[in-house]
Write a protein that holds these residues in place. Structure first.
Motif, PDB file in Angstrom:
ATOM      1  N   ASN A 163      73.360 -36.550  10.267  1.00  0.00           N
ATOM      2  CA  ASN A 163      72.990 -35.145  10.249  1.00  0.00           C
ATOM      3  C   ASN A 163      73.358 -34.589   8.888  1.00  0.00           C
ATOM      4  N   ALA A 164      72.899 -33.392   8.599  1.00  0.00           N
ATOM      5  CA  ALA A 164      73.238 -32.768   7.321  1.00  0.00           C
ATOM      6  C   ALA A 164      73.873 -31.409   7.568  1.00  0.00           C
ATOM      7  N   ASP A 165      74.855 -31.100   6.745  1.00  0.00           N
ATOM      8  CA  ASP A 165      75.443 -29.767   6.701  1.00  0.00           C
ATOM      9  C   ASP A 165      74.958 -29.116   5.416  1.00  0.00           C
ATOM     10  N   PHE A 166      74.682 -27.823   5.473  1.00  0.00           N
ATOM     11  CA  PHE A 166      74.169 -27.092   4.323  1.00  0.00           C
ATOM     12  C   PHE A 166      75.195 -26.039   3.904  1.00  0.00           C
ATOM     13  N   PHE A 167      75.499 -26.023   2.603  1.00  0.00           N
ATOM     14  CA  PHE A 167      76.497 -25.101   2.076  1.00  0.00           C
ATOM     15  C   PHE A 167      75.903 -24.307   0.923  1.00  0.00           C
ATOM     16  N   ASN A 168      76.181 -22.998   0.923  1.00  0.00           N
ATOM     17  CA  ASN A 168      75.757 -22.135  -0.182  1.00  0.00           C
ATOM     18  C   ASN A 168      76.783 -22.220  -1.302  1.00  0.00           C
ATOM     19  N   ILE A 169      76.275 -22.266  -2.534  1.00  0.00           N
ATOM     20  CA  ILE A 169      77.119 -22.378  -3.725  1.00  0.00           C
ATOM     21  C   ILE A 169      76.756 -21.263  -4.688  1.00  0.00           C
ATOM     22  N   VAL A 170      77.771 -20.676  -5.322  1.00  0.00           N
ATOM     23  CA  VAL A 170      77.569 -19.685  -6.372  1.00  0.00           C
ATOM     24  C   VAL A 170      78.189 -20.234  -7.646  1.00  0.00           C
ATOM     25  N   ALA A 171      77.415 -20.275  -8.713  1.00  0.00           N
ATOM     26  CA  ALA A 171      77.901 -20.747 -10.011  1.00  0.00           C
ATOM     27  C   ALA A 171      77.766 -19.622 -11.028  1.00  0.00           C
ATOM     28  N   TRP A 172      78.735 -19.512 -11.915  1.00  0.00           N
ATOM     29  CA  TRP A 172      78.763 -18.443 -12.908  1.00  0.00           C
ATOM     30  C   TRP A 172      78.674 -18.998 -14.322  1.00  0.00           C
ATOM     31  N   ARG A 173      78.229 -18.170 -15.234  1.00  0.00           N
ATOM     32  CA  ARG A 173      78.213 -18.400 -16.684  1.00  0.00           C
ATOM     33  C   ARG A 173      77.547 -19.717 -17.069  1.00  0.00           C
ATOM     34  N   ALA A 174      78.231 -20.554 -17.854  1.00  0.00           N
ATOM     35  CA  ALA A 174      77.642 -21.804 -18.363  1.00  0.00           C
ATOM     36  C   ALA A 174      77.237 -22.735 -17.228  1.00  0.00           C
ATOM     37  N   THR A 175      78.021 -22.746 -16.155  1.00  0.00           N
ATOM     38  CA  THR A 175      77.687 -23.589 -15.004  1.00  0.00           C
ATOM     39  C   THR A 175      76.372 -23.126 -14.381  1.00  0.00           C
ATOM     40  N   ALA A 176      76.168 -21.835 -14.284  1.00  0.00           N
ATOM     41  CA  ALA A 176      74.927 -21.283 -13.733  1.00  0.00           C
ATOM     42  C   ALA A 176      73.736 -21.634 -14.617  1.00  0.00           C
ATOM     43  N   GLU A 177      73.898 -21.503 -15.922  1.00  0.00           N
ATOM     44  CA  GLU A 177      72.805 -21.821 -16.841  1.00  0.00           C
ATOM     45  C   GLU A 177      72.485 -23.310 -16.832  1.00  0.00           C
ATOM     46  N   PHE A 178      73.514 -24.168 -16.757  1.00  0.00           N
ATOM     47  CA  PHE A 178      73.306 -25.603 -16.666  1.00  0.00           C
ATOM     48  C   PHE A 178      72.506 -25.941 -15.406  1.00  0.00           C
ATOM     49  N   ALA A 179      72.917 -25.379 -14.279  1.00  0.00           N
ATOM     50  CA  ALA A 179      72.220 -25.647 -13.018  1.00  0.00           C
ATOM     51  C   ALA A 179      70.764 -25.220 -13.096  1.00  0.00           C
ATOM     52  N   SER A 180      70.519 -24.061 -13.659  1.00  0.00           N
ATOM     53  CA  SER A 180      69.154 -23.554 -13.769  1.00  0.00           C
ATOM     54  C   SER A 180      68.294 -24.410 -14.692  1.00  0.00           C
ATOM     55  N   ASN A 181      68.876 -24.898 -15.775  1.00  0.00           N
ATOM     56  CA  ASN A 181      68.113 -25.663 -16.760  1.00  0.00           C
ATOM     57  C   ASN A 181      67.894 -27.117 -16.386  1.00  0.00           C
ATOM     58  N   TYR A 182      68.860 -27.751 -15.701  1.00  0.00           N
ATOM     59  CA  TYR A 182      68.807 -29.197 -15.520  1.00  0.00           C
ATOM     60  C   TYR A 182      68.748 -29.681 -14.078  1.00  0.00           C
ATOM     61  N   MET A 183      68.940 -28.806 -13.113  1.00  0.00           N
ATOM     62  CA  MET A 183      68.952 -29.255 -11.725  1.00  0.00           C
ATOM     63  C   MET A 183      67.682 -28.811 -11.018  1.00  0.00           C
ATOM     64  N   ARG A 184      67.108 -29.718 -10.263  1.00  0.00           N
ATOM     65  CA  ARG A 184      65.911 -29.439  -9.483  1.00  0.00           C
ATOM     66  C   ARG A 184      66.097 -29.938  -8.057  1.00  0.00           C
ATOM     67  N   LYS A 185      65.314 -29.423  -7.161  1.00  0.00           N
ATOM     68  CA  LYS A 185      65.349 -29.805  -5.753  1.00  0.00           C
ATOM     69  C   LYS A 185      65.400 -31.327  -5.620  1.00  0.00           C
ATOM     70  N   GLY A 186      66.347 -31.808  -4.819  1.00  0.00           N
ATOM     71  CA  GLY A 186      66.452 -33.227  -4.535  1.00  0.00           C
ATOM     72  C   GLY A 186      67.463 -33.984  -5.360  1.00  0.00           C
ATOM     73  N   VAL A 187      67.985 -33.409  -6.456  1.00  0.00           N
ATOM     74  CA  VAL A 187      68.936 -34.158  -7.285  1.00  0.00           C
ATOM     75  C   VAL A 187      70.265 -34.303  -6.550  1.00  0.00           C
ATOM     76  N   LEU A 188      70.900 -35.436  -6.768  1.00  0.00           N
ATOM     77  CA  LEU A 188      72.221 -35.699  -6.211  1.00  0.00           C
ATOM     78  C   LEU A 188      73.251 -35.153  -7.197  1.00  0.00           C
ATOM     79  N   PHE A 189      74.204 -34.374  -6.684  1.00  0.00           N
ATOM     80  CA  PHE A 189      75.206 -33.801  -7.575  1.00  0.00           C
ATOM     81  C   PHE A 189      76.531 -33.613  -6.859  1.00  0.00           C
ATOM     82  N   LEU A 190      77.564 -33.441  -7.661  1.00  0.00           N
ATOM     83  CA  LEU A 190      78.904 -33.165  -7.181  1.00  0.00           C
ATOM     84  C   LEU A 190      79.265 -31.748  -7.594  1.00  0.00           C
ATOM     85  N   VAL A 191      79.840 -31.001  -6.677  1.00  0.00           N
ATOM     86  CA  VAL A 191      80.324 -29.660  -6.992  1.00  0.00           C
ATOM     87  C   VAL A 191      81.802 -29.603  -6.640  1.00  0.00           C
TER      88      VAL A 191
END
Length: 141
Positions: A48-76
């Motif tokens: 099963n899957a659990d879904f969690f909301n994440i909020v990222a600020w500043r450089a982390t937010a810009e990195f996520a917006s520029n380099y992350m797309r639906k389906g990528v595997l990542f660690l937070v």
């Protein structure tokens, strides 16, 4: 009394990050991660899957917006936070979310390039960890 609030999750991005800016121009991104959970009650080991909301600020937010797309595997890595707000219908709502201190891509560069139109040939995205250091007291909260 000691205090400890640390969350580390590995999963896939459910949808593309949503980047917006505060009134002061600070970038903030909203992400949703899907983390697999094995149901050990059955012998078939259903996942099963659990879904969690994440909020990222500043450089982390810009990195996520520029380099992350639906389906990528990542660690937070971050902390849990509860916040309350009043909905449009006047009811009070409470949200629990992960406030990201850092995110790290775990998919290969080729896999990430297939999911995104943004490909940076000069940088190895697998080595990037973006970290917002709030230890200096400049937290946006």
């Amino acid at each position: 009394m000691s205090r400890f609030n640390k969350v580390i999750l590995v999963g896939r991005l459910v949808k593309d990050p949503e980047l917006r800016y505060t009134a002061d121009g600070v970038p903030v991104a909203s992400l949703t991660i899907a983390v697999n959970r094995i149901n050990r009650k059955n012998s078939s080991s259903n996942v099963n899957a659990d879904f969690f909301n994440i909020v990222a600020w500043r450089a982390t937010a810009e990195f996520a917006s520029n380099y992350m797309r639906k389906g990528v595997l990542f660690l937070v890595e971050g902390r849990l936070q509860n916040r309350s707000y009043e909905a449009k219908d006047g009811s009070k709502r409470t949200v629990t979310e992960v406030v990201a201190d850092s995110v790290q891509l775990l998919t290969s560069k080729q896999e990430n390039a297939q999911k995104s139109e943004i490909v940076d040939e000069g940088a190895d995205l697998d080595d990037f960890i973006f970290d917002d250091d709030f230890s200096k007291g400049d937290s946006p909260f």
